[in-house]
Design a protein around this motif. Structure first.
Motif, PDB file in Angstrom:
ATOM      1  N   GLN A   1       0.835  -1.196   0.000  1.00 40.75           N
ATOM      2  CA  GLN A   1       0.000   0.000   0.000  1.00 40.75           C
ATOM      3  C   GLN A   1       0.878   1.257   0.000  1.00 40.75           C
ATOM      4  N   LYS A   2       0.498   2.218  -0.813  1.00 43.04           N
ATOM      5  CA  LYS A   2       1.250   3.467  -0.885  1.00 43.04           C
ATOM      6  C   LYS A   2       1.301   4.165   0.470  1.00 43.04           C
ATOM      7  N   GLU A   3       0.243   4.017   1.239  1.00 42.44           N
ATOM      8  CA  GLU A   3       0.183   4.657   2.548  1.00 42.44           C
ATOM      9  C   GLU A   3       1.258   4.118   3.493  1.00 42.44           C
TER      10      GLU A   3
ATOM     11  N   ILE B   1      -4.874  -6.419   7.575  1.00 48.14           N
ATOM     12  CA  ILE B   1      -4.278  -7.669   7.092  1.00 48.14           C
ATOM     13  C   ILE B   1      -2.908  -7.337   6.524  1.00 48.14           C
ATOM     14  N   PRO B   2      -1.826  -7.742   7.203  1.00 47.03           N
ATOM     15  CA  PRO B   2      -0.493  -7.386   6.703  1.00 47.03           C
ATOM     16  C   PRO B   2      -0.180  -7.953   5.321  1.00 47.03           C
ATOM     17  N   PHE B   3      -0.447  -9.246   5.119  1.00 49.31           N
ATOM     18  CA  PHE B   3      -0.092  -9.884   3.844  1.00 49.31           C
ATOM     19  C   PHE B   3      -1.115 -10.962   3.532  1.00 49.31           C
ATOM     20  N   ASN B   4      -1.544 -10.980   2.279  1.00 45.25           N
ATOM     21  CA  ASN B   4      -2.556 -11.943   1.873  1.00 45.25           C
ATOM     22  C   ASN B   4      -2.089 -12.673   0.614  1.00 45.25           C
ATOM     23  N   ILE B   5      -2.503 -13.923   0.462  1.00 45.36           N
ATOM     24  CA  ILE B   5      -2.114 -14.753  -0.679  1.00 45.36           C
ATOM     25  C   ILE B   5      -3.376 -15.307  -1.321  1.00 45.36           C
ATOM     26  N   ILE B   6      -3.492 -15.193  -2.627  1.00 49.75           N
ATOM     27  CA  ILE B   6      -4.639 -15.805  -3.298  1.00 49.75           C
ATOM     28  C   ILE B   6      -4.267 -17.247  -3.676  1.00 49.75           C
ATOM     29  N   THR B   7      -5.080 -18.191  -3.205  1.00 54.29           N
ATOM     30  CA  THR B   7      -4.839 -19.614  -3.484  1.00 54.29           C
ATOM     31  C   THR B   7      -6.055 -20.263  -4.130  1.00 54.29           C
ATOM     32  N   ALA B   8      -7.067 -19.465  -4.449  1.00 50.94           N
ATOM     33  CA  ALA B   8      -8.296 -20.013  -5.008  1.00 50.94           C
ATOM     34  C   ALA B   8      -8.135 -20.322  -6.495  1.00 50.94           C
ATOM     35  N   ASN B   9      -8.588 -21.516  -6.871  1.00 51.50           N
ATOM     36  CA  ASN B   9      -8.708 -21.907  -8.270  1.00 51.50           C
ATOM     37  C   ASN B   9      -7.389 -21.687  -9.020  1.00 51.50           C
ATOM     38  N   TRP B  10      -7.464 -21.209 -10.268  1.00 54.80           N
ATOM     39  CA  TRP B  10      -6.296 -21.128 -11.128  1.00 54.80           C
ATOM     40  C   TRP B  10      -5.287 -20.069 -10.685  1.00 54.80           C
TER      41      TRP B  10
ATOM     42  N   ALA C   1     -12.364  -8.913  -2.243  1.00 51.50           N
ATOM     43  CA  ALA C   1     -13.167  -8.012  -1.413  1.00 51.50           C
ATOM     44  C   ALA C   1     -12.310  -7.389  -0.317  1.00 51.50           C
ATOM     45  N   LYS C   2     -11.381  -8.154   0.228  1.00 51.77           N
ATOM     46  CA  LYS C   2     -10.500  -7.617   1.277  1.00 51.77           C
ATOM     47  C   LYS C   2      -9.610  -6.517   0.727  1.00 51.77           C
ATOM     48  N   ILE C   3      -9.120  -6.688  -0.494  1.00 54.18           N
ATOM     49  CA  ILE C   3      -8.329  -5.631  -1.120  1.00 54.18           C
ATOM     50  C   ILE C   3      -9.195  -4.396  -1.309  1.00 54.18           C
ATOM     51  N   ALA C   4     -10.417  -4.605  -1.786  1.00 54.88           N
ATOM     52  CA  ALA C   4     -11.329  -3.491  -2.054  1.00 54.88           C
ATOM     53  C   ALA C   4     -11.737  -2.760  -0.777  1.00 54.88           C
ATOM     54  N   GLN C   5     -11.615  -3.427   0.366  1.00 58.30           N
ATOM     55  CA  GLN C   5     -11.917  -2.787   1.649  1.00 58.30           C
ATOM     56  C   GLN C   5     -10.769  -1.908   2.143  1.00 58.30           C
ATOM     57  N   GLY C   6      -9.611  -2.001   1.500  1.00 56.03           N
ATOM     58  CA  GLY C   6      -8.494  -1.139   1.836  1.00 56.03           C
ATOM     59  C   GLY C   6      -7.673  -1.581   3.022  1.00 56.03           C
ATOM     60  N   ARG C   7      -7.816  -2.836   3.452  1.00 54.80           N
ATOM     61  CA  ARG C   7      -7.137  -3.253   4.682  1.00 54.80           C
ATOM     62  C   ARG C   7      -6.016  -4.275   4.470  1.00 54.80           C
ATOM     63  N   VAL C   8      -5.701  -4.605   3.227  1.00 54.94           N
ATOM     64  CA  VAL C   8      -4.579  -5.506   2.930  1.00 54.94           C
ATOM     65  C   VAL C   8      -3.354  -4.650   2.626  1.00 54.94           C
ATOM     66  N   LEU C   9      -2.307  -4.813   3.409  1.00 57.01           N
ATOM     67  CA  LEU C   9      -1.120  -3.980   3.235  1.00 57.01           C
ATOM     68  C   LEU C   9      -0.224  -4.472   2.115  1.00 57.01           C
TER      69      LEU C   9
ATOM     70  N   ARG D   1      -4.790   3.928  -0.382  1.00 57.46           N
ATOM     71  CA  ARG D   1      -4.843   2.496  -0.087  1.00 57.46           C
ATOM     72  C   ARG D   1      -4.609   1.646  -1.341  1.00 57.46           C
ATOM     73  N   THR D   2      -4.313   2.297  -2.468  1.00 56.91           N
ATOM     74  CA  THR D   2      -3.942   1.535  -3.657  1.00 56.91           C
ATOM     75  C   THR D   2      -2.456   1.164  -3.547  1.00 56.91           C
ATOM     76  N   TYR D   3      -1.931   0.474  -4.553  1.00 56.11           N
ATOM     77  CA  TYR D   3      -0.672  -0.241  -4.376  1.00 56.11           C
ATOM     78  C   TYR D   3       0.451   0.195  -5.305  1.00 56.11           C
TER      79      TYR D   3
END
Length: 564
Positions: free
Chosen positions: A172-174, A210-219, A290-298, A323-325
């Motif tokens: 996050q730029k912030e 949320i400090p760090f998130n990983i997408i593991t869903a599907n492809w 959705a978590k990214i869109a909520q602005g709380r994933v760093l 809150r963008t990246y």
């Protein structure tokens, strides 16, 4: 903010297949009943896409223009659920649409795609000219055949790009601003920084940070196992990397090497510190974005194009631009030179493939339609919009947008009603520059780029002495090696390498979350079991297949720049 997030969630959940596919060679009900001002015979094109977006509404301005001027309408079958399972069902049933989005060799290996080389050469001269710079590679990679039309990476003029949407450790730029834009080069520095911010601000917008998130869903689970490659300084060669050993190019897998072990052991430590969201391994795709869109994933490791649409646009529309990246070229240690940014390449074996169900007769008509759309005047409408509505010319005759028009380009709801996004994402398109010298992407024109830059962007670029986020990743990316990228090689369905690859992915999905979330004292045992099962599953078979492909690509396209 809550309203903005709910709009995004509704959009994500609405990505469903609501239109019946038209059997190739038969008239669809929508085609037979449609009316058009065009003199061309009405044609409905049925399409399977893995781009999980909303169905375009009936009043969409761009699709109405296409219908009125070319007599063409679309029926989109948008992926819901598991991609490979859906593709398997389409292949097994034979109920194929006219076009399918190709992102692997599955449709081709099953004999579902037409070789369109001769059809393009005979019926689509504008398309043939568009693909001139990539034509040899398009032919060589498939043994003289063409089964799909690259969707990106074919430039008709100089690349004026300033945008970065490839791999990176995004932050996050912030977070960078909060601590005075520090130099962040290593993975430890990166996680230390987001930890420091999360401790100072345990909630964002009233929700847990949320400090760090990983997408593991599907492809999109490839983002779980791809980091070691980049942390070790290798470019995006997919599931492996290439070294030159004793004068020979050697392919090694990224799944079981020391770089993978190093990363997952580090990730285990970050998890123990509470920095990796445990829901990463259970969240659906919609929940992740959705978590990214909520602005709380760093922070997250991901390819930019995956989140820079609906998720990040939701933040912009809500006024949460801070809150963008920004992307960072993170490596294991400062002795390693990062190699994230690459020079654009033709996206071979991707884009739209024409199915055997469509048949040659209709394929010719679709190619003629594509041939019309690839003309500059039509590409300008599809990419810039309509003059007088979406842009206009200044006193010097230069195209530009008002601030309101610029804001529209980041508004998901406006895009849904005004742009042919689902079609344009995968169809042939002009990139780089038009013949008049203006950028194909209006946002890349210097005056538009500057006008559209937010204060947060300018402050960040000035702090790091770069003119753009692309330059932040690498001001002067090296020339691509001839073989690059190896992810364009996929094992044929049913082959030993394909069976091995499927097993390898299942093992990764099983063990990598355990490695990250398990007890530190159990890591070595888990790693050893993982490596043993990967060996039994045929990782050596997969590597041998990729080595054969590498040898062929080096022979055909060459190796590192400067090689004899």
């Amino acid at each position: 903010m809550k309203k903005a997030v709910s709009v995004m969630l509704a959009g994500l959940l609405a990505c469903t297949s609501v239109l019946t596919l038209t059997a190739c060679g038969e008239k669809s009900s929508s085609s037979s009943s449609s009316t058009t001002s065009s003199s061309k015979k009405p044609m409905n094109i049925s399409i399977f896409t893995i781009q999980q977006r909303q169905q375009p509404p009936a009043d969409n301005k761009a699709y109405k223009w296409i219908k009125d001027n070319f007599g063409v309408t679309f029926s989109f079958d948008i992926l819901v659920g598991d991609k490979d399972q859906k593709i398997g069902v389409l292949i097994a049933s034979g109920d194929l649409p006219d076009l399918v989005e190709v992102d692997s060799s599955k449709f081709q290996d099953a004999g579902c795609l037409l070789d369109i080389k001769d059809l393009v050469e005979q019926y689509a001269p504008n398309l043939r000219k568009h693909y001139e710079s990539a034509w040899k590679k398009m032919l060589d990679i498939d043994g003289g055949h063409i089964y799909s039309l690259p969707n990106y990476g074919v430039y008709d003029g100089p690349d004026q790009g300033t945008f970065y949407n490839q791999n990176g450790f995004w932050i996050q730029k912030e977070v960078l601003k909060e601590f005075g834009y520090p130099e962040v080069k290593t993975v430890d520095q990166y996680f230390d920084l987001i930890e420091k911010y999360a401790k100072k601000y345990p909630t964002i917008e009233g929700m847990p940070t949320i400090p760090f998130n990983i997408i593991t869903a599907n492809w999109e689970a490839f983002n779980l196992w791809n980091p070691p490659n980049f942390l070790a300084g290798y470019p995006n060669d997919g599931g492996g990397h290439v070294d030159k050993v004793n004068g020979k190019y050697v392919y090694s897998d990224n799944y079981t090497d020391e770089n993978a072990k190093r990363w997952f052991k580090l990730a285990n430590g970050y998890y123990q510190r509470g920095l990796i969201d445990p829901a990463s391994f259970t969240d659906t795709r919609d929940q992740y974005y959705a978590k990214i869109a909520q602005g709380r994933v760093l922070g997250m490791f991901i390819q930019g194009w995956e989140f820079q649409g609906e998720a990040e646009n939701t933040l912009k529309t809500a006024g949460l631009y801070n809150r963008t990246y920004a992307p960072l070229p993170i490596v294991f240690d400062e002795s390693i030179k990062p190699h994230y940014r690459d020079i654009s390449i033709p996206n071979l074996q991707r884009g739209y493939g024409f199915t055997t169900k469509c048949g040659e007769k209709k394929a010719i008509e679709i190619l003629k339609f594509m041939d019309e759309l690839i003309k500059e005047e039509n590409q300008k409408i599809l990419k810039w919009g309509f003059e007088g509505e979406d842009w206009q010319k200044d006193a010097q005759g230069r195209p530009y947008r008002t601030q309101e028009q610029r804001n529209q380009q980041e508004d998901n709801n406006w895009i849904l009603h005004n742009k042919a996004q689902l079609w344009m994402e995968e169809s042939p398109k002009m990139e780089g520059s038009f013949s008049d010298g203006y950028a194909c992407d209006m946002g890349n024109m210097p005056w538009e780029f500057q006008a559209n830059a937010k204060p947060e962007d300018i402050e960040l670029w000035n702090a790091y002495d770069v003119p753009s986020y692309a330059a932040l990743m690498d001001k002067n990316p090296p020339q691509n090696a001839g073989w690059y990228p190896m992810w364009q090689i996929t094992p044929p369905d049913g082959s030993a390498a394909a069976l091995a690859n499927s097993k390898l992915e299942s093992i990764q999905r099983k063990y990598l979350p355990t490695m990250i979330m398990g007890k530190p004292e159990d890591f070595e045992a888990t790693w050893n079991t993982y490596v043993s099962e990967m060996k039994e599953a045929g990782v050596d078979t997969y590597v041998a297949f990729m080595q054969e492909g590498l040898d062929k690509r080096v022979q055909t396209f060459g190796g590192f720049p400067g090689d004899n």
